[in-house]
Design an enzyme around this catalytic site. Sequence first.
Site, mmCIF file in Angstrom:
data_model
loop_
_atom_site.group_PDB
_atom_site.id
_atom_site.type_symbol
_atom_site.label_atom_id
_atom_site.label_comp_id
_atom_site.label_asym_id
_atom_site.label_seq_id
_atom_site.Cartn_x
_atom_site.Cartn_y
_atom_site.Cartn_z
ATOM 1 N N ASP A 159 0.829 -1.213 0.000
ATOM 2 C CA ASP A 159 0.000 0.000 0.000
ATOM 3 C C ASP A 159 0.863 1.262 0.000
ATOM 4 O OD1 ASP A 159 -2.431 -1.194 -0.075
ATOM 5 O OD2 ASP A 159 -3.048 -0.655 1.952
ATOM 6 N N LYS A 198 -3.988 2.995 -2.397
ATOM 7 C CA LYS A 198 -5.436 3.270 -2.326
ATOM 8 C C LYS A 198 -5.710 4.542 -1.540
ATOM 9 C CE LYS A 198 -8.492 -0.064 -2.076
ATOM 10 N NZ LYS A 198 -9.181 0.978 -1.349
ATOM 11 N N MET A 225 -8.221 9.554 9.298
ATOM 12 C CA MET A 225 -8.755 10.063 8.029
ATOM 13 C C MET A 225 -9.623 11.299 8.252
ATOM 14 S SD MET A 225 -9.690 6.509 6.062
ATOM 15 C CE MET A 225 -9.939 5.411 7.449
HETATM 16 N N1 SAH Z 1 -4.545 0.570 8.985
HETATM 17 C C1 SAH Z 1 -3.997 1.877 9.285
HETATM 18 C C2 SAH Z 1 -4.977 2.981 9.022
HETATM 19 C C3 SAH Z 1 -5.326 3.163 7.554
HETATM 20 S S1 SAH Z 1 -6.446 4.458 7.275
HETATM 21 C C4 SAH Z 1 -3.503 1.897 10.728
HETATM 22 O O1 SAH Z 1 -3.801 0.972 11.481
HETATM 23 O O2 SAH Z 1 -2.788 2.823 11.087
HETATM 24 C C5 SAH Z 1 -5.353 5.781 6.843
HETATM 25 C C6 SAH Z 1 -5.288 6.787 7.962
HETATM 26 O O3 SAH Z 1 -4.420 6.319 8.989
HETATM 27 C C7 SAH Z 1 -4.724 8.128 7.574
HETATM 28 O O4 SAH Z 1 -5.698 8.956 6.970
HETATM 29 C C8 SAH Z 1 -4.298 8.666 8.919
HETATM 30 O O5 SAH Z 1 -5.401 9.121 9.662
HETATM 31 C C9 SAH Z 1 -3.771 7.408 9.588
HETATM 32 N N2 SAH Z 1 -2.312 7.244 9.406
HETATM 33 C C10 SAH Z 1 -1.681 6.266 8.763
HETATM 34 N N3 SAH Z 1 -0.336 6.410 8.863
HETATM 35 C C11 SAH Z 1 -0.138 7.515 9.601
HETATM 36 C C12 SAH Z 1 1.012 8.196 10.090
HETATM 37 N N4 SAH Z 1 2.253 7.757 9.839
HETATM 38 N N5 SAH Z 1 0.836 9.307 10.825
HETATM 39 C C13 SAH Z 1 -0.393 9.765 11.129
HETATM 40 N N6 SAH Z 1 -1.524 9.167 10.706
HETATM 41 C C14 SAH Z 1 -1.393 8.061 9.960
#
Ligand code: SAH
Length: 254
Positions: free
Chosen positions: A35, A56, A168
């Site tokens: 991803d 995505k 998000m």
């Molecule tokens: N499965 C992922 C979440 C995916 S949804 C998890 O468990 O972290 C994508 C969202 O995750 C982004 O819009 C943001 O809100 C958050 N996100 C993912 N990576 C991030 C990061 N390094 N720093 C801050 N927010 C993050």
Amino acid sequence: MNAKVWLVGAGPGDPELLTLKAVRALGEADVVLIDDLVNRAILEHCPEARVIAVGKRGGCRSTPQAFIQRLMLRYARQGKCVVRVKGGDPCIFGRGGEEAQWLGEHGINVEIVNGITAGLAGATQSGISLTLRGIARGVTLVTAHTEDDSSLNWRALAQSGTTLVVYMGVAKLGDIRDQLLAAGMPGQTPVAMIENASLPHQRECRSCLQDMQSDAADFVLKSPAVMVIGEVARQAQTLTAMCNEAVRTQPIHA
Ligand code: SAH
């Protein structure tokens, strides 16, 4: 033939936050589907694998979910070891549950490997303890982004007494503020917005519920970011200062 797909969480970005199990799965991979939000540094653990980017990200052109699922199925049916790597944890806003179910229905063995979800990492890396005795007895992870018309029960969230962690939400800060204020959460409730958690370019914007949208706009907060909303966010600077002090006074390798 023993078809198998691993759904692997790569954590929030820092490649050292990968689990040992994730590293083992990557080492066994013939095909890696990766991803957008996953740090490419983790590919050092699968130098022989074929790597396919299946980004995505919200709002961008992206590989359709159905196509990604068919890719996994095709390679697994060829007897290949398929590793699908997702940011954070595969089962926190990561469609891991859906994909596992769909693959299972198609006769494929699935193993899910947890990753550290961005909300937990973001809070810790900015000095926030999401639960804190006497202040927050729980944590609620929510997303402000929906593909259907379902809406959150903001009143229940505002009254829950738990720390809220919003995923998000960068483009929805005004809505989140309005909903929580209308649900009775005080405007002065501390908020920390953490962008690129755990990466060298991590940035944090401190604010409060009523100002969070304007402060984020001034800060030019960008996705990916998580919002931590609740009294624990007030502790952030103190905790960071205490941790730094502890590191200075008690070297681990003394
Ligand atoms: N499965 C992922 C979440 C995916 S949804 C998890 O468990 O972290 C994508 C969202 O995750 C982004 O819009 C943001 O809100 C958050 N996100 C993912 N990576 C991030 C990061 N390094 N720093 C801050 N927010 C993050």
